[in-house]
Design a protein around this motif. Structure first.
Motif, PDB file in Angstrom:
ATOM      1  N   ILE A   1      -5.704 -37.669  37.525  1.00 56.19           N
ATOM      2  CA  ILE A   1      -7.038 -37.429  37.976  1.00 56.19           C
ATOM      3  C   ILE A   1      -7.624 -38.867  38.297  1.00 56.19           C
ATOM      4  CG2 ILE A   1      -9.411 -36.628  37.782  1.00 56.19           C
ATOM      5  CD1 ILE A   1      -7.426 -34.655  38.671  1.00 56.19           C
ATOM      6  N   PRO A   2      -7.555 -39.779  37.415  1.00 60.29           N
ATOM      7  CA  PRO A   2      -7.854 -41.177  37.645  1.00 60.29           C
ATOM      8  C   PRO A   2      -7.696 -41.820  38.990  1.00 60.29           C
ATOM      9  CG  PRO A   2      -7.430 -41.116  35.394  1.00 60.29           C
ATOM     10  CD  PRO A   2      -6.984 -39.916  36.188  1.00 60.29           C
ATOM     11  N   GLY A   3      -6.281 -41.572  39.332  1.00 57.92           N
ATOM     12  CA  GLY A   3      -5.862 -41.997  40.654  1.00 57.92           C
ATOM     13  C   GLY A   3      -6.430 -41.204  41.721  1.00 57.92           C
ATOM     14  N   TRP A   4      -6.493 -39.927  41.682  1.00 60.31           N
ATOM     15  CA  TRP A   4      -7.143 -39.183  42.721  1.00 60.31           C
ATOM     16  C   TRP A   4      -8.477 -39.624  43.016  1.00 60.31           C
ATOM     17  CZ3 TRP A   4     -11.470 -35.929  42.983  1.00 60.31           C
ATOM     18  CH2 TRP A   4     -11.389 -35.215  44.226  1.00 60.31           C
ATOM     19  N   ILE A   5      -9.336 -39.810  41.945  1.00 58.58           N
ATOM     20  CA  ILE A   5     -10.689 -40.426  42.043  1.00 58.58           C
ATOM     21  C   ILE A   5     -10.759 -41.663  42.879  1.00 58.58           C
ATOM     22  CG2 ILE A   5     -12.820 -41.183  40.778  1.00 58.58           C
ATOM     23  CD1 ILE A   5     -11.972 -39.170  38.653  1.00 58.58           C
TER      24      ILE A   5
ATOM     25  N   PHE B   1     -19.712 -41.700  42.133  1.00 52.71           N
ATOM     26  CA  PHE B   1     -18.913 -41.071  41.169  1.00 52.71           C
ATOM     27  C   PHE B   1     -19.386 -41.833  40.011  1.00 52.71           C
ATOM     28  CE2 PHE B   1     -15.621 -40.711  37.702  1.00 52.71           C
ATOM     29  CZ  PHE B   1     -15.449 -39.108  37.644  1.00 52.71           C
ATOM     30  N   GLN B   2     -19.699 -41.167  38.855  1.00 53.56           N
ATOM     31  CA  GLN B   2     -20.117 -41.462  37.435  1.00 53.56           C
ATOM     32  C   GLN B   2     -19.357 -40.647  36.206  1.00 53.56           C
ATOM     33  OE1 GLN B   2     -24.507 -41.751  37.042  1.00 53.56           O
ATOM     34  NE2 GLN B   2     -24.663 -41.166  39.040  1.00 53.56           N
ATOM     35  N   ARG B   3     -18.857 -41.616  35.611  1.00 49.77           N
ATOM     36  CA  ARG B   3     -18.210 -41.081  34.335  1.00 49.77           C
ATOM     37  C   ARG B   3     -18.916 -40.413  33.448  1.00 49.77           C
ATOM     38  NH1 ARG B   3     -12.879 -42.264  34.774  1.00 49.77           N
ATOM     39  NH2 ARG B   3     -12.436 -44.095  36.053  1.00 49.77           N
ATOM     40  N   GLY B   4     -18.598 -39.186  32.595  1.00 49.98           N
ATOM     41  CA  GLY B   4     -19.363 -38.575  31.662  1.00 49.98           C
ATOM     42  C   GLY B   4     -20.226 -37.838  32.141  1.00 49.98           C
TER      43      GLY B   4
ATOM     44  N   ILE C   1     -16.266 -33.556  37.069  1.00 52.47           N
ATOM     45  CA  ILE C   1     -14.907 -33.311  37.026  1.00 52.47           C
ATOM     46  C   ILE C   1     -14.924 -32.460  35.536  1.00 52.47           C
ATOM     47  CG2 ILE C   1     -12.589 -33.508  36.930  1.00 52.47           C
ATOM     48  CD1 ILE C   1     -12.962 -35.628  38.956  1.00 52.47           C
ATOM     49  N   ARG C   2     -14.493 -31.256  35.657  1.00 56.34           N
ATOM     50  CA  ARG C   2     -14.311 -30.613  34.581  1.00 56.34           C
ATOM     51  C   ARG C   2     -12.806 -29.879  34.573  1.00 56.34           C
ATOM     52  NH1 ARG C   2     -18.282 -31.254  30.690  1.00 56.34           N
ATOM     53  NH2 ARG C   2     -20.256 -30.945  31.537  1.00 56.34           N
ATOM     54  N   ARG C   3     -12.342 -29.676  33.350  1.00 55.53           N
ATOM     55  CA  ARG C   3     -10.920 -29.317  33.137  1.00 55.53           C
ATOM     56  C   ARG C   3     -10.726 -28.207  31.908  1.00 55.53           C
ATOM     57  NH1 ARG C   3      -7.411 -34.244  32.793  1.00 55.53           N
ATOM     58  NH2 ARG C   3      -8.227 -34.331  30.641  1.00 55.53           N
ATOM     59  N   PRO C   4     -10.831 -26.934  32.428  1.00 58.12           N
ATOM     60  CA  PRO C   4     -10.583 -26.061  31.465  1.00 58.12           C
ATOM     61  C   PRO C   4      -9.065 -26.140  30.863  1.00 58.12           C
ATOM     62  CG  PRO C   4     -11.490 -24.870  33.240  1.00 58.12           C
ATOM     63  CD  PRO C   4     -11.153 -26.412  33.672  1.00 58.12           C
ATOM     64  N   ASP C   5      -9.040 -25.656  29.539  1.00 56.73           N
ATOM     65  CA  ASP C   5      -7.552 -25.587  28.844  1.00 56.73           C
ATOM     66  C   ASP C   5      -6.612 -24.830  29.865  1.00 56.73           C
ATOM     67  OD1 ASP C   5      -8.214 -27.293  27.051  1.00 56.73           O
ATOM     68  OD2 ASP C   5      -8.950 -25.946  25.579  1.00 56.73           O
TER      69      ASP C   5
END
Length: 232
Positions: A106-110, A123-126, A130-134
């Protein structure tokens, strides 16, 4: 569709309304069996980081990812799919070549794609962009995990991880329905029974049982019978 209604209520013969009982959303029995297999295995046999930390959620993701690969991308249990929360509905971030597998970095995609979209805010981290469910359970494993294909979103909590209401709220936006969001922990499973085989023949249970048997094979590192993989 779940076997567990979310609410039950009716008009009594005398015209009085019975109280409505609200039940917690639950997994279908077969989905529960598969995910309990993963959560029980990883609770007792987690991945270990270089500095000695137990990586239980990483273990679940790895096992479900391996299952998905063996099933040629057709497992209904998609681990750690990242979603672009600035879209409505949130859009899964997928590998551009397959169109169905989650993007692996994902960092590369961003860095490559975020600023190319004029609809994206900076884009702002935190900040929850972007959310990532288990785990995302899909209705049709051959289609992308978009909202119209999401059966349920599952968040796994290993003690002492506390419930996170903000996280649950965000996942309900991904699923499009708060009743599709499930939070489960090892205490929701009977981990002492997770090595038993189902009593119902595989051919009667179809895909779900095949997936469950496949997961059991990988979770036990080949000590249980390997189920045949359906052709497409």
């Amino acid at each position: 569709m779940s076997d567990h209604p979310l609410s039950q209520g009716a008009m009594s013969p005398e015209g009085e309304t019975n109280p409505v009982r609200i039940a917690e959303p639950r997994l279908d029995p077969q989905d529960e069996r598969v995910l309990c297999s993963a959560i029980c295995y990883c609770s007792s046999t987690p991945n270990i980081s270089r500095d000695g930390k137990n990586l239980k959620q990483d273990c679940v993701s790895q096992r479900l990812g391996e299952l998905n690969e063996v099933l040629r991308g057709s497992s209904p249990y998609k681990p750690e799919v990242s979603y672009d929360m600035t879209k409505e509905p949130p859009q899964p971030i997928l590998d551009s070549q397959t169109g169905t597998h989650s993007h692996s970095w994902i960092p590369g995609w961003i860095r490559k794609y975020w600023d190319e979209d004029p609809e994206h805010p900076p884009f702002q981290r935190g900040r929850g962009m972007i959310r990532r469910p288990d785990v995302v359970i899909v209705n049709d494993p051959t289609r992308p995990p978009t909202q119209d294909n999401i059966k349920q979103v599952v968040e796994m909590k290993f003690p002492p991880d506390p419930p996170n209401e903000d996280q649950t709220s965000e996942y309900s936006v991904i699923a499009g329905d708060a009743n599709k969001v499930i939070e489960m922990s090892p205490s929701d499973c009977d981990c002492s029974q997770e090595t038993q085989e189902p009593n119902v023949p595989v051919e009667q249970l179809g895909w779900a049982a095949t997936v469950a048997s496949g997961l059991m094979y990988f979770l036990t590192r080949g000590r249980s019978p390997r189920a045949p993989i359906p052709a497409h």
